[in-house]
Scaffold this motif. Structure first.
Motif, PDB file in Angstrom:
ATOM      1  N   VAL A  66       0.773  -1.182  -0.081  1.00 39.92           N
ATOM      2  CA  VAL A  66      -0.227   0.042   0.082  1.00 39.92           C
ATOM      3  C   VAL A  66       0.936   1.425  -0.148  1.00 39.92           C
ATOM      4  CG1 VAL A  66      -1.940   1.407   1.226  1.00 39.92           C
ATOM      5  CG2 VAL A  66      -1.844  -1.167   1.232  1.00 39.92           C
ATOM      6  N   THR A  67       0.643   2.208  -0.891  1.00 36.21           N
ATOM      7  CA  THR A  67       1.040   3.565  -0.890  1.00 36.21           C
ATOM      8  C   THR A  67      -0.021   4.302  -0.510  1.00 36.21           C
ATOM      9  OG1 THR A  67       2.421   3.086  -2.812  1.00 36.21           O
ATOM     10  CG2 THR A  67       2.099   5.443  -2.274  1.00 36.21           C
ATOM     11  N   ILE A  68       0.091   5.079   0.509  1.00 41.34           N
ATOM     12  CA  ILE A  68      -0.813   6.175   1.179  1.00 41.34           C
ATOM     13  C   ILE A  68      -0.484   7.658   0.755  1.00 41.34           C
ATOM     14  CG2 ILE A  68      -1.780   7.004   3.415  1.00 41.34           C
ATOM     15  CD1 ILE A  68      -0.873   4.347   4.785  1.00 41.34           C
ATOM     16  N   VAL A  69      -1.556   8.123   0.239  1.00 41.97           N
ATOM     17  CA  VAL A  69      -1.340   9.756  -0.295  1.00 41.97           C
ATOM     18  C   VAL A  69      -2.314  10.273   0.407  1.00 41.97           C
ATOM     19  CG1 VAL A  69      -1.399  11.324  -2.111  1.00 41.97           C
ATOM     20  CG2 VAL A  69      -0.757   9.022  -2.551  1.00 41.97           C
ATOM     21  N   GLU A  70      -1.870  11.412   1.449  1.00 41.00           N
ATOM     22  CA  GLU A  70      -2.926  12.178   2.150  1.00 41.00           C
ATOM     23  C   GLU A  70      -3.015  13.159   1.381  1.00 41.00           C
ATOM     24  OE1 GLU A  70      -2.080  13.232   6.294  1.00 41.00           O
ATOM     25  OE2 GLU A  70      -1.011  11.233   6.404  1.00 41.00           O
ATOM     26  N   TYR A  71      -4.197  13.214   0.506  1.00 40.55           N
ATOM     27  CA  TYR A  71      -4.579  13.972  -0.377  1.00 40.55           C
ATOM     28  C   TYR A  71      -4.963  15.464  -0.036  1.00 40.55           C
ATOM     29  CZ  TYR A  71      -9.414  13.671   0.782  1.00 40.55           C
ATOM     30  OH  TYR A  71     -10.520  13.774   1.612  1.00 40.55           O
ATOM     31  N   LEU A  72      -4.949  15.741   1.174  1.00 39.66           N
ATOM     32  CA  LEU A  72      -5.347  17.005   1.822  1.00 39.66           C
ATOM     33  C   LEU A  72      -3.819  17.748   1.906  1.00 39.66           C
ATOM     34  CD1 LEU A  72      -8.006  16.609   4.394  1.00 39.66           C
ATOM     35  CD2 LEU A  72      -8.167  17.552   2.204  1.00 39.66           C
TER      36      LEU A  72
END
Length: 114
Positions: free
Chosen positions: A29-35
């Motif tokens: 999993v790659t997590i992108v905190e889009y905020l």
């Protein structure tokens, strides 16, 4: 399998979707905190196309001024530009794998692309 989640850690549905992904040993999993790191309008367009939904269907209405701004009835380019400029307008979580993209509301929709 690789998965990217556009994640908001303050969102319960986003946290539950991430937990599903993290509990599957076969998923990297790659997590992108889009905020903090918002996707471009072009990336959003690709995600929505791959998910089979319109930008308007990916628009977060709750807790935003999207309705007052007329975004639900705006053209795709206007909606995508608004989302890229103000990522709070992006409904979450979006998950992308080699099998496709899903707006994971409810969170179990993620299983469709794993």
């Amino acid at each position: 399998m690789k998965a990217t989640i556009w994640h908001n850690p303050k969102c319960g549905t986003s946290r539950k979707t991430l937990a599903i992904l993290e509990n599957l040993s076969k998923v990297d999993v790659t997590i992108v905190e889009y905020l903090k790191d918002p996707p471009s309008a072009e990336k959003l367009a690709q995600l929505y196309t791959d998910a089979g939904i319109t930008p308007q269907q990916g628009l977060r209405m709750r807790g935003t001024d999207a309705g007052e701004r007329g975004l639900p009835d705006a053209d795709d380019a206007t909606v995508l530009a608004a989302m890229a400029a103000e990522p709070i307008l992006i409904e979450r979580p979006l998950v992308e794998t080699e099998k496709g993209v899903r707006l994971c509301r409810p969170q179990d929709r993620v299983l469709e692309i794993i």
